[in-house]
Design an enzyme around this catalytic site. Structure first.
Site, PDB file in Angstrom:
ATOM      1  N   LYS A   1       0.852  -1.196   0.000  1.00 35.75           N
ATOM      2  CA  LYS A   1       0.000   0.000   0.000  1.00 35.75           C
ATOM      3  C   LYS A   1       0.887   1.245   0.000  1.00 35.75           C
ATOM      4  CE  LYS A   1      -3.975   1.909   2.577  1.00 35.75           C
ATOM      5  NZ  LYS A   1      -4.878   1.696   3.740  1.00 35.75           N
TER       6      LYS A   1
ATOM      7  N   SER B   1      -9.767   1.801   2.874  1.00 36.13           N
ATOM      8  CA  SER B   1      -8.922   2.596   2.022  1.00 36.13           C
ATOM      9  C   SER B   1      -7.894   1.774   1.231  1.00 36.13           C
ATOM     10  CB  SER B   1      -8.184   3.636   2.850  1.00 36.13           C
ATOM     11  OG  SER B   1      -7.370   3.009   3.808  1.00 36.13           O
TER      12      SER B   1
ATOM     13  N   SER C   1     -10.058  -0.654   6.986  1.00 38.77           N
ATOM     14  CA  SER C   1      -9.464  -0.460   5.663  1.00 38.77           C
ATOM     15  C   SER C   1      -8.712  -1.628   5.064  1.00 38.77           C
ATOM     16  CB  SER C   1      -8.525   0.758   5.692  1.00 38.77           C
ATOM     17  OG  SER C   1      -9.289   1.935   5.858  1.00 38.77           O
TER      18      SER C   1
END
Lengths: 101, 488, 493
Positions: C76, C151, C175
């Site tokens: 990420k 997210s 997330s």
């Protein structure tokens, strides 16, 4: 349920505290949006928390220390290369108007 | 006719002292805690506040805070936490300062200053900020074109020591700082040099009618770079506030800056919004709960504190308070003197103290303490030479100077230059007789002297002649007795 | 089908496959579908090839590159990667190259993994759909008109689409779990403190945790074993090594007591198919020897409200450092404060600004006690309610996401609508507990226009702090009982 709506003047004040140069449109929409979110978030007020301590840390850890010894620092050139502006080995910024608190 | 009130205004001062702790590394990272190096050479992701970085607390900083707690009689609550103080400023890498707010590591202590107890509200840990240089406008922040920031100092550990508003004069404020500095030096937590910024002072000053129990509105005075500035600023501010109140105006609660050149305080020019620091508990650090073991270790390592040491030296050495203060306040000086006293073969500790205070101090300042040259043992040697009358005190000053210049033991200087005093009675008697034999007129004038002053002068002349004849090496006391006997 | 990490690593270590071949297969998949999915902010193909070659050379020398030998992993883009741009999908960090690696990045690299790229996210991890990215949304590989969740939408999509075998994301309010649920992969939020946060760009410090994405429970366990364990650079990291998870994975659930949290399964906002999936999973566990029943954890109902005071408050402070002084975007101004304000205005997106404003307000003078202070007390109530539940149960079950994947743009008009996606996941972050989402069947979305494929459902297992071992066992049993559609794992069609 108590009224937690926020005024535009408060939004402007918060924007100054947060260093955000919001546009008028943003100030308007945020006044509405923040009001709605705060209204929802204010549900927490409904709960009886008398005598309940706050949880700032979910972990029951205490006394985490490091030994007082040096470790290598970052090479200055590498750090300053990422700076938006640098001069004489320092970070350059526009003039500062107020003294430090 | 206007009537102005004429109260007698009492000065009320509280001092916030920031002391840089002399740890090897910074408070939350391993960058060196060192003064004066090239800018931005002691930075890392943590103290630069780079995205993703996290703080880890320096255990020695905690130990030092606990030591100060012992020295200043502060309580140590079972646990303390760090809090974030949020505000934007370019010398702040994270635009918040990790400090302590509602749960500091130590609270409720005191320091005795000249017999008066000054309360200490708290002493807490926090990280220092970076430093800015202002370019253009003569280096002053307000007229600058731009600024340059160095983060070497960012993250250095500070102990903020806040006094109660118990101080009642500028002089007392200075004495408080003197005593605090000596204490911090004695417990070894800081080198407390105002000129290097390892000790910084902000003064909260207010006035109130003498005898009143309520506090007046206070102003916070910053930019006090020396003790002199501290004293002048408090005096000036007291006058300023008194005059304001006398004229019927009010004192505004504000931050003011000491203007050294102008000799006055000026209102600060910070951003218009009042600082709302939005303190909340620092989520990246866990609480500090000093264990009994930690506290016991600190107690066991506590050195003798200044007040106690002064009292001991005054008692044991029969010296005055002023001398004791100098010895104890100057880093290493009392240790030096005590080592010299321990090496004495003749002479008194009081002698040593006098020598250290008067002649040696300047020399040691120039060379730094623990000189390889004039060691405590060599000083003891010198003092012994005077005490056993090998040399006179007058001679000793020269011997000391030569000893320091030539890196020689005082005994060796005396021997090599043949400076040993003459103490042989026959020799001295002969010297006195020789002088008296050719100074009949002076003897007559002495005996006929109308008053003590003239008599002393005549005697002095004769003594001077005797000494000249002995090349200054006659033992003064013996000669004095001999002369008096002859002139009687 | 997503290539399983355990088998890749075993094959590479045994010389049956080369790390380079494995990588090229994944790069080919990226080439085929990435322009549709947009899982990545940056594909680091050259670096990956170099790393894969190194792994192969190590094997040739007879060395063991580690438990993740040759496994392609996506990271990420809020995890610091030294010398490689790390943007948090924000303009304010566009182009910024960290001078250091996050601890978890170092650990996966040292374990032999091959990083293929930095994945897209909601800006600064604030969002539940990856639509708040400054660089465009990521699309759900199962249906490109829909969100992958957020997210960590990019990481979830990367695994679902077969771009990487596993991925790392971060979970602050759901997330990792919520996008895992929407993309049909496994996602785990570890116990707070079980995985180092050093190098994870902070959103809400007392809630954030790095978590694994994988196509199977065992791969997730493998990855968590590698990244977990004490880190001296993180003061909030638990002072223990990572627990062993793989060994006990197949132990089954005989005798375990499992509670279905009514507040997180039966409430109105939860799609009936999702609730049904949780019940089906519970029944399977009962068949496998566990005891399951309903349980109430009342305070979890206030989780969302408490979260939207605590998380923005911490975020407002964590994001203050983005001021144009030391790195990142700078927009000039008349003085430094003006420069700060213009930079942040231009550099932050709407949602980030919204949360900074909310958080600043919640901490401000006069409001701290009613908002932030009260929320932290509610947090204590939630922890107590969970403790109470865990006296009677070993693990809990719940929905992960109230719905299957929604359409892009469907929930962006009203922030509150988007926030409601997190109601099932937030309580675990507030409590600091462990939780994971396991793919369990599919369903049509309630707003299904004709021709929409069925979309993945995730079932959530919750465990107390340190409960990863039992949580993974239960997760494995659920996985075994999952409908066939969930076992396709990967690329979707």
């Amino acid at each position: 349920m108590s009224d937690h709506s926020i005024t535009r003047a408060e939004v402007e004040h918060v924007a100054r505290l947060a260093r955000l140069a919001l546009t008028d449109d943003e100030l308007d929409s945020l006044t509405t949006e923040l009001g709605a979110i705060l209204e929802h978030a204010a549900q927490v007020s409904a709960l009886d928390t008398a005598g309940v301590p706050p949880t700032a840390h979910p972990l029951p850890l205490v006394n985490v220390f490091r030994v007082d010894a040096t470790r290598p620092s970052l090479p200055r050139d590498e750090v300053l290369a990422a700076a938006p502006a640098a001069e004489g080995g320092r970070f350059r910024v526009p003039r500062i108007l107020g003294e430090a608190p | 006719m206007t009537v102005t009130s004429t109260h007698t205004w009492e000065t009320v001062v509280g001092l916030e002292v920031h002391c840089e702790l002399a740890t090897v590394s910074k408070l939350f990272c391993g960058c060196p805690n060192e003064f004066g190096d090239e800018p931005n050479t002691h930075i890392c992701p943590v103290c630069l506040g780079l995205p993703g970085s996290l703080p880890v607390l320096n255990e020695r900083a905690v130990e030092y805070a606990l030591r100060v707690a012992e020295a200043l009689h502060l309580r140590v609550p079972a646990r303390s936490i760090f809090s974030r103080k949020n505000y934007f400023y370019p010398d702040m890498p994270k635009d918040y300062q990790t400090s302590q707010y509602d749960e500091p590591i130590t609270i409720d202590g005191w320091l005795d200053v000249d017999g008066v107890r000054v309360g200490i509200t708290r002493a807490h840990l926090e990280e220092d900020t970076g430093k800015s240089l202002h370019v253009g406008g003569g280096g002053r922040i307000h007229d600058a074109d731009h600024s340059l920031v160095d983060y070497n100092r960012a993250g250095v550990p500070l102990l903020e020591i806040v006094s109660e508003p118990d101080i009642r004069s500028a002089e007392q404020a200075k004495r408080y700082v003197d005593e605090l500095r000596a204490t911090l030096l004695a417990v070894g937590v800081s080198d407390v040099k105002m000129e290097e910024g390892s000790l910084r002072i902000d003064a909260n000053v207010s006035v109130r009618p003498a005898g009143s129990a309520e506090f007046g509105t206070r102003a916070e005075i910053k930019n006090l770079n020396s003790l002199r500035s501290l004293v002048h600023a408090i005096e000036h501010e007291t006058q300023r506030q008194s005059a304001l109140l006398d004229s019927g105006a009010r004192v505004v609660q504000e931050t003011r800056h000491w203007d050294e050149d102008g000799g006055r305080t000026l209102p600060g020019r910070s951003k218009e919004e009042a600082h709302d620091y939005r303190y909340f508990p620092e989520p990246d650090l866990v609480p500090v709960a000093p264990t009994d073991e930690m506290r016991a270790r600190v107690r066991a390592s506590m050195p003798e504190l200044p007040a106690a040491r002064r009292a001991r030296l005054i008692e044991a050495w029969d010296i005055k308070d002023d001398d004791a203060r100098v010895l104890v306040d100057v880093a290493g000086l009392a240790d030096y003197a005590e080592q010299a006293v321990a090496a004495l073969k003749a002479g008194s500790a009081k002698d040593v103290a006098n020598w250290v205070r008067q002649d040696v101090l300047g020399y040691l300042n120039d060379r730094g303490l623990s000189p390889a040259v004039l060691t405590p043992e060599m000083l003891a040697d010198l003092v012994g030479l005077v005490a056993d009358t090998t040399i006179s005190r007058g001679q000793a000053k020269d011997v000391l100077a030569e000893s320091m210049a030539e890196d020689k033991w005082p005994s060796d200087v005396v021997r090599d230059r043949g400076l040993a005093q003459v103490t042989d009675l026959a020799q001295l008697t002969a010297a006195v007789d020789a002088v008296l034999a050719v100074n009949g007129a002076a003897i007559e004038e002495y005996r006929a002297a109308p008053d003590d002053k003239v008599r002393k002068k005549k005697r002095g002349f004769l003594m001077g002649e005797v000494m000249r004849g002995l090349e200054g090496k006659g033992n003064a006391q013996i000669l004095s007795d001999l002369l008096d006997a002859r002139l009687a | 089908m997503t290539d399983a990490a355990l088998s890749i690593a075993a094959d590479v270590r045994a010389g049956r496959r080369s790390a380079r071949d494995v990588l090229e297969a994944h790069l080919a998949q990226i080439a085929a579908r990435e322009s549709d999915v947009h899982a990545f902010n940056l594909v680091t193909a050259d670096d990956a090839r170099e790393r894969a070659n190194e792994i192969d050379a190590a094997i040739a020398r007879g060395d063991n590159p580690g438990p993740l030998a040759g496994v392609p992993i996506a990271l990420k883009d809020n995890l610091c990667t030294r010398g490689v741009p790390t943007t948090c999908s924000s303009r304010i960090l566009e182009g910024w190259r960290p001078p250091y690696d996050a601890t978890v990045v170092q650990r996966v690299r040292n374990a032999g993994a091959v990083a293929v790229g930095k994945t897209n996210l909601d800006e600064f991890a604030m969002g539940s759909s990856t639509e708040n990215s400054a660089f465009g949304p990521t699309r759900n590989p199962h249906d490109l008109s829909r969100v992958p969740g957020g997210s960590s939408g990019g990481s979830a999509a990367a695994v679902a689409a077969g771009f990487a075998s596993v991925a790392l994301g971060s979970d602050t309010g759901g997330s990792v779990r919520q996008p895992a649920s929407l993309c049909g992969v496994v996602g785990v939020k570890p116990t707070y403190g079980a995985v180092s946060r050093y190098g994870l760009i902070a959103f809400a410090s007392s809630l954030d945790q790095v978590g694994p994405f994988a196509s199977s429970v065992s791969d997730a366990a493998l990855l968590l074993e590698v990244i977990g364990g004490h880190d001296s650079c993180d003061s909030t990291s638990i002072a223990q090594p990572a627990p062993s998870l793989l060994d006990d994975l197949e132990r089954g659930v005989e005798g375990l007591r499992i509670g279905i949290v009514t507040e997180l399964t039966d409430t109105d906002g939860i799609q009936p198919d999702v609730k049904a999936a949780v019940e089906t999973a519970a029944n399977a566990l009962t068949d496998a020897g566990a005891k399951t029943e309903r349980v109430s954890v009342p305070s979890t109902m206030y989780g969302l409200s408490a979260y939207y005071l605590i998380a923005p408050a911490e975020a407002s402070s964590n994001l203050a450092r983005y001021d144009g002084v030391r790195y990142g975007l700078r927009i000039d101004g008349a003085d430094v404060a003006d420069m700060n304000a213009r930079t942040r205005e231009a550099g932050f997106g709407r949602e980030v600004k919204r949360r900074i404003m909310l958080g600043t307000y919640a901490l401000s003078a006069g409001y701290y006690d009613a908002f932030y202070g009260q929320a932290q007390r509610v947090r204590t109530l939630i922890i107590r309610d969970f403790e109470h539940a865990y006296e009677q149960f070993d693990v809990l079950l719940a929905a992960t996401s109230p719905t299957v994947a929604f359409e892009l743009g469907a929930k962006t008009t009203d922030p509150l609508t988007m926030y409601l996606n997190d109601i099932c996941t937030i309580p675990s972050n507030l409590a600091g507990h462990a939780a994971m989402s396991i793919p369990f069947g599919t369903a049509l979305p309630v707003d299904a226009p004709g021709g929409t494929p069925a979309l993945p459902i995730g079932v959530q297992v919750l465990a107390p702090a340190g409960g990863e071992p039992v949580m993974f066992r239960v997760g494995r049993s659920i996985e075994l009982a999952a409908p066939i559609s969930s076992h396709l794992g990967g690329s979707g069609t």
